[in-house]
Write a protein that holds these residues in place. Sequence first.
Motif, PDB file in Angstrom:
ATOM      1  N   ASP A   9       0.841  -1.205   0.000  1.00 35.59           N
ATOM      2  CA  ASP A   9       0.000   0.000   0.000  1.00 35.59           C
ATOM      3  C   ASP A   9       0.869   1.245   0.000  1.00 35.59           C
ATOM      4  O   ASP A   9       0.611   2.198  -0.742  1.00 35.59           O
ATOM      5  CB  ASP A   9      -0.934   0.011   1.212  1.00 35.59           C
ATOM      6  CG  ASP A   9      -2.080  -0.980   1.101  1.00 35.59           C
ATOM      7  OD1 ASP A   9      -2.326  -1.501  -0.014  1.00 35.59           O
ATOM      8  OD2 ASP A   9      -2.727  -1.245   2.134  1.00 35.59           O
ATOM      9  N   GLU A  10       1.906   1.249   0.839  1.00 35.70           N
ATOM     10  CA  GLU A  10       2.807   2.412   0.905  1.00 35.70           C
ATOM     11  C   GLU A  10       3.595   2.563  -0.395  1.00 35.70           C
ATOM     12  O   GLU A  10       3.778   3.677  -0.896  1.00 35.70           O
ATOM     13  CB  GLU A  10       3.752   2.273   2.094  1.00 35.70           C
ATOM     14  CG  GLU A  10       4.582   3.506   2.333  1.00 35.70           C
ATOM     15  CD  GLU A  10       5.388   3.465   3.617  1.00 35.70           C
ATOM     16  OE1 GLU A  10       6.445   4.110   3.652  1.00 35.70           O
ATOM     17  OE2 GLU A  10       4.956   2.802   4.586  1.00 35.70           O
ATOM     18  N   ALA A  11       4.070   1.463  -0.944  1.00 40.53           N
ATOM     19  CA  ALA A  11       4.821   1.516  -2.197  1.00 40.53           C
ATOM     20  C   ALA A  11       3.959   2.055  -3.334  1.00 40.53           C
ATOM     21  O   ALA A  11       4.438   2.810  -4.184  1.00 40.53           O
ATOM     22  CB  ALA A  11       5.362   0.137  -2.541  1.00 40.53           C
ATOM     23  N   ASP A  12       2.676   1.674  -3.338  1.00 40.19           N
ATOM     24  CA  ASP A  12       1.763   2.148  -4.377  1.00 40.19           C
ATOM     25  C   ASP A  12       1.575   3.659  -4.339  1.00 40.19           C
ATOM     26  O   ASP A  12       1.307   4.272  -5.368  1.00 40.19           O
ATOM     27  CB  ASP A  12       0.409   1.458  -4.261  1.00 40.19           C
ATOM     28  CG  ASP A  12       0.452   0.010  -4.719  1.00 40.19           C
ATOM     29  OD1 ASP A  12       1.429  -0.386  -5.390  1.00 40.19           O
ATOM     30  OD2 ASP A  12      -0.495  -0.735  -4.382  1.00 40.19           O
ATOM     31  N   LEU A  13       1.715   4.265  -3.160  1.00 42.37           N
ATOM     32  CA  LEU A  13       1.606   5.724  -3.067  1.00 42.37           C
ATOM     33  C   LEU A  13       2.774   6.402  -3.778  1.00 42.37           C
ATOM     34  O   LEU A  13       2.615   7.474  -4.350  1.00 42.37           O
ATOM     35  CB  LEU A  13       1.564   6.160  -1.597  1.00 42.37           C
ATOM     36  CG  LEU A  13       0.329   5.724  -0.810  1.00 42.37           C
ATOM     37  CD1 LEU A  13       0.492   6.110   0.666  1.00 42.37           C
ATOM     38  CD2 LEU A  13      -0.934   6.326  -1.397  1.00 42.37           C
ATOM     39  N   SER A  14       3.950   5.777  -3.721  1.00 46.35           N
ATOM     40  CA  SER A  14       5.145   6.333  -4.363  1.00 46.35           C
ATOM     41  C   SER A  14       5.235   5.963  -5.827  1.00 46.35           C
ATOM     42  O   SER A  14       5.702   6.754  -6.645  1.00 46.35           O
ATOM     43  CB  SER A  14       6.410   5.829  -3.664  1.00 46.35           C
ATOM     44  OG  SER A  14       6.442   6.247  -2.339  1.00 46.35           O
ATOM     45  N   THR A  15       4.829   4.742  -6.139  1.00 44.42           N
ATOM     46  CA  THR A  15       4.978   4.219  -7.493  1.00 44.42           C
ATOM     47  C   THR A  15       3.705   3.479  -7.878  1.00 44.42           C
ATOM     48  O   THR A  15       3.650   2.246  -7.832  1.00 44.42           O
ATOM     49  CB  THR A  15       6.187   3.253  -7.572  1.00 44.42           C
ATOM     50  OG1 THR A  15       7.301   3.852  -6.924  1.00 44.42           O
ATOM     51  CG2 THR A  15       6.550   2.937  -8.996  1.00 44.42           C
ATOM     52  N   PRO A  16       2.650   4.207  -8.250  1.00 47.19           N
ATOM     53  CA  PRO A  16       1.377   3.555  -8.547  1.00 47.19           C
ATOM     54  C   PRO A  16       1.422   2.649  -9.779  1.00 47.19           C
ATOM     55  O   PRO A  16       0.633   1.724  -9.902  1.00 47.19           O
ATOM     56  CB  PRO A  16       0.411   4.708  -8.748  1.00 47.19           C
ATOM     57  CG  PRO A  16       1.244   5.902  -8.979  1.00 47.19           C
ATOM     58  CD  PRO A  16       2.571   5.648  -8.358  1.00 47.19           C
ATOM     59  N   ARG A  17       2.365   2.898 -10.681  1.00 51.20           N
ATOM     60  CA  ARG A  17       2.503   2.076 -11.887  1.00 51.20           C
ATOM     61  C   ARG A  17       3.939   1.582 -11.991  1.00 51.20           C
ATOM     62  O   ARG A  17       4.756   2.164 -12.695  1.00 51.20           O
ATOM     63  CB  ARG A  17       2.122   2.864 -13.122  1.00 51.20           C
ATOM     64  CG  ARG A  17       0.674   3.240 -13.123  1.00 51.20           C
ATOM     65  CD  ARG A  17       0.322   4.042 -14.331  1.00 51.20           C
ATOM     66  NE  ARG A  17      -1.040   4.501 -14.182  1.00 51.20           N
ATOM     67  CZ  ARG A  17      -1.931   4.432 -15.133  1.00 51.20           C
ATOM     68  NH1 ARG A  17      -1.609   3.954 -16.297  1.00 51.20           N
ATOM     69  NH2 ARG A  17      -3.158   4.854 -14.919  1.00 51.20           N
TER      70      ARG A  17
END
Length: 74
Positions: free
Chosen positions: A54-62
Amino acid sequence: RSQVAWTPGEDLLCLWTDGLVDQRSGGFTEERLLEAIASRRHLTPDEIVAAVFDEADLSTPRPVDDRTLLILRA
């Protein structure tokens, strides 16, 4: 060759692929990954993995590469 003793219920083994901390994406670094894991070490391994993604998706959604994270608790 070296050995490190485990503290049952406390120590974690964390393995990840480079796509999770891919510098080309410019967001989620290895330092941030380790901080995210350490701050959640009281959670179950499944909860840690979910929260980290979830946290990684905030930084790198794609993400530009595959992302894998394995957390094991002794």
